[in-house]
Design an enzyme around this catalytic site. Structure first.
Site, PDB file in Angstrom:
ATOM      1  N   HIS A 132      22.388 -17.947  85.617  1.00  0.00           N
ATOM      2  CA  HIS A 132      21.393 -16.894  85.859  1.00  0.00           C
ATOM      3  C   HIS A 132      21.607 -16.150  87.181  1.00  0.00           C
ATOM      4  O   HIS A 132      20.652 -15.888  87.922  1.00  0.00           O
ATOM      5  CB  HIS A 132      19.976 -17.482  85.833  1.00  0.00           C
ATOM      6  CG  HIS A 132      19.557 -18.035  84.508  1.00  0.00           C
ATOM      7  ND1 HIS A 132      20.000 -17.529  83.303  1.00  0.00           N
ATOM      8  CD2 HIS A 132      18.716 -19.072  84.183  1.00  0.00           C
ATOM      9  CE1 HIS A 132      19.444 -18.211  82.297  1.00  0.00           C
ATOM     10  NE2 HIS A 132      18.673 -19.158  82.809  1.00  0.00           N
ATOM     11  N   HIS A 206      13.224 -13.882  81.394  1.00  0.00           N
ATOM     12  CA  HIS A 206      13.138 -15.325  81.183  1.00  0.00           C
ATOM     13  C   HIS A 206      11.697 -15.815  81.049  1.00  0.00           C
ATOM     14  O   HIS A 206      11.375 -16.936  81.483  1.00  0.00           O
ATOM     15  CB  HIS A 206      13.838 -16.027  82.355  1.00  0.00           C
ATOM     16  CG  HIS A 206      14.372 -17.384  82.035  1.00  0.00           C
ATOM     17  ND1 HIS A 206      13.561 -18.447  81.727  1.00  0.00           N
ATOM     18  CD2 HIS A 206      15.632 -17.849  81.974  1.00  0.00           C
ATOM     19  CE1 HIS A 206      14.316 -19.513  81.513  1.00  0.00           C
ATOM     20  NE2 HIS A 206      15.587 -19.177  81.646  1.00  0.00           N
ATOM     21  N   ASP A 278      18.380 -25.155  73.130  1.00  0.00           N
ATOM     22  CA  ASP A 278      18.816 -24.423  74.331  1.00  0.00           C
ATOM     23  C   ASP A 278      20.133 -23.775  73.929  1.00  0.00           C
ATOM     24  O   ASP A 278      21.189 -24.094  74.458  1.00  0.00           O
ATOM     25  CB  ASP A 278      18.988 -25.398  75.504  1.00  0.00           C
ATOM     26  CG  ASP A 278      19.211 -24.679  76.827  1.00  0.00           C
ATOM     27  OD1 ASP A 278      19.246 -23.431  76.815  1.00  0.00           O
ATOM     28  OD2 ASP A 278      19.364 -25.364  77.861  1.00  0.00           O
ATOM     29  N   GLU A 343      15.499 -15.353  75.179  1.00  0.00           N
ATOM     30  CA  GLU A 343      16.227 -14.503  76.132  1.00  0.00           C
ATOM     31  C   GLU A 343      17.263 -13.694  75.363  1.00  0.00           C
ATOM     32  O   GLU A 343      18.287 -14.227  74.945  1.00  0.00           O
ATOM     33  CB  GLU A 343      16.901 -15.389  77.178  1.00  0.00           C
ATOM     34  CG  GLU A 343      15.925 -16.246  77.950  1.00  0.00           C
ATOM     35  CD  GLU A 343      16.571 -17.546  78.431  1.00  0.00           C
ATOM     36  OE1 GLU A 343      17.510 -17.474  79.238  1.00  0.00           O
ATOM     37  OE2 GLU A 343      16.145 -18.614  77.988  1.00  0.00           O
TER      38      GLU A 343
HETATM   39  C1  BGC Z   1      18.996 -22.079  80.005  1.00  0.00           C
HETATM   40  C2  BGC Z   1      18.584 -23.500  80.249  1.00  0.00           C
HETATM   41  C3  BGC Z   1      17.989 -23.588  81.619  1.00  0.00           C
HETATM   42  C4  BGC Z   1      16.815 -22.626  81.673  1.00  0.00           C
HETATM   43  C5  BGC Z   1      16.136 -22.611  83.019  1.00  0.00           C
HETATM   44  C6  BGC Z   1      17.790 -21.223  80.076  1.00  0.00           C
HETATM   45  O1  BGC Z   1      18.142 -19.894  79.877  1.00  0.00           O
HETATM   46  O2  BGC Z   1      19.674 -21.914  78.787  1.00  0.00           O
HETATM   47  O3  BGC Z   1      19.674 -24.390  80.111  1.00  0.00           O
HETATM   48  O4  BGC Z   1      17.590 -24.872  81.925  1.00  0.00           O
HETATM   49  O5  BGC Z   1      17.228 -21.346  81.362  1.00  0.00           O
HETATM   50  O6  BGC Z   1      17.012 -22.441  84.014  1.00  0.00           O
END
Ligand code: BGC
Length: 382
Positions: A132, A206, A278, A343
């Site tokens: 991210h 997010h 996930d 997302e």
């Molecule tokens: C990811 C997860 C992560 C979460 C928070 C998601 O977009 O795929 O693996 O833990 O974001 O960071």
């Protein structure tokens, strides 16, 4: 048959009527101070509210959605976004509540990629990977914010200039994210960016949704539908293996509305890797316009959310790593799976997978994507 239709029409009228009477209110867009960062910078709260009482509020710290109020079938509003009551929460440790994530949403393996023959090294913040955007991604910077209103559509517009080399990414990048709310109860998010050097980009939002209302238990009994025949399996570090796997006969098949928690206990290797969902789902689409990525419903309230996007994929994340240590709004501690994320995105680690749709942005090109959250309600479960 005829009387059934009539009953349905009456029910719809009653539902619509309830909504109107209980919500009332006139649309409004307001700006007010939300707080000051530890460094003393002022952060504002931009609130868009339509005539049905639907409300989205965003702060210019991380361009984060901090409130998303939407009515159920009986017209009762709930805030369906996990988050905090004050800026301190957002500045403290938290897993990207409501945030715009970038430059690269999700993971880049080993924090490295090669572009035009040059290797770039990114900030690693997730084991050996970059997640991210790195240590200080778009979720932790101050954006400049403004509002606009025309023809019943309210907008909150956020801009940020990411410097050449920020978190290891090349190019000075000018990025704008616009949240719009109309009286049709659609929240539209438009992403736009340009760069002065070739770079990679994958920006998304997010928000953690709980259609029963944040703080109202887990999301395991909520129903999800995903418009995807395939997903990208991952390795132990949640990096795509490169395969596009058919969901048929697996716990990843959400092509029909399915209770989110119904298969989470299955001993499927992919499920246990992510401790739940996930995963990046490859959307079924022809052409590059908006397609429905997901539809979620909370049966007891009837609150529903459709997500439409121009992106090729969606990360369906069931809040597996929430562990109750984060204390959110109204002192709610967010335990595992008390929110889900949808997302919209390009596939994780695309810069290291030449076969995946490209995430390269070059000077002279425009990065333009759109995602729409359609806030709806259906007849609640009896
Ligand atoms: C990811 C997860 C992560 C979460 C928070 C998601 O977009 O795929 O693996 O833990 O974001 O960071």
């Amino acid at each position: 048959m005829h009387s059934k239709i009539l009953t349905l029409m009456v029910a719809v009228t009653v539902l619509a009527g309830c909504k109107k009477v209980e919500q009332g209110g006139v649309g409004a867009v307001t700006t007010q101070e939300f707080g000051k960062t530890e460094k003393g910078e002022v952060v504002n709260l931009y609130t868009l509210r339509n005539r049905n009482g639907v409300e989205i509020a965003i702060i210019n710290y991380g361009a984060r959605v901090v409130t998303l109020k939407t009515p159920d079938a009986r017209g009762r509003l709930a805030d369906i976004a996990l988050g905090f009551d004050s800026l301190k929460g957002y500045e403290g440790p938290n897993p990207y509540f409501g945030a715009i994530v970038g430059r690269y949403g999700n993971r880049i393996a080993k924090g490295k990629f090669t572009l035009d023959g040059k290797e770039y090294t990114l900030a690693k913040n997730n084991g050996e990977n970059s997640l991210h955007g790195g240590l200080v991604g778009f979720d932790r910077v101050i954006w400049s914010g403004k509002t606009e209103e025309s023809n019943g559509v309210q907008k909150a517009i956020f801009s940020y200039t990411s410097k050449d080399g920020e978190e290891g990414y090349p190019g000075t990048l000018n990025v704008t994210v616009t949240y719009s709310l109309g009286n049709n109860d659609d929240v539209q998010i438009d992403y736009h960016a340009t760069t002065d050097k070739a770079t990679v980009l994958n920006v998304t939002n997010h928000t953690y949704f709980n259609l029963a209302g944040q703080g109202n238990g887990d999301i395991l009994n909520q129903v999800m539908q995903l418009n995807a025949d395939r997903f990208t399996p991952v390795d132990a570090g949640l990096i795509p293996t490169g395969e596009l796997k058919d969901v048929t006969g697996t716990p990843f098949d959400f092509r029909k509305p399915t209770v989110i928690g119904s298969r989470i206990g299955d001993k499927d290797e992919q499920l246990t890797l992510g401790k739940g969902y996930d995963h990046n789902y490859v959307l079924n689409r022809s052409g590059s316009g908006l397609v429905m990525a997901a539809k979620a419903v909370d049966p007891p309230s009837g609150r529903a959310l459709e997500v439409w996007t121009t992106e090729p994929a969606v990360q369906f994340y069931t809040g597996n790593f929430l562990d109750g240590t984060v204390v959110g709004k109204n002192a709610n501690n967010y335990a595992q799976r008390t929110g889900f994320c949808l997302e919209t995105q390009h596939y994780p680690d695309s810069p290291n997978h030449p076969d995946f749709p490209t995430t390269v942005l070059k000077p002279g090109e425009e990065y333009k994507t759109t995602t729409v959250w359609k806030l709806r309600f259906v007849d609640p479960a009896k």
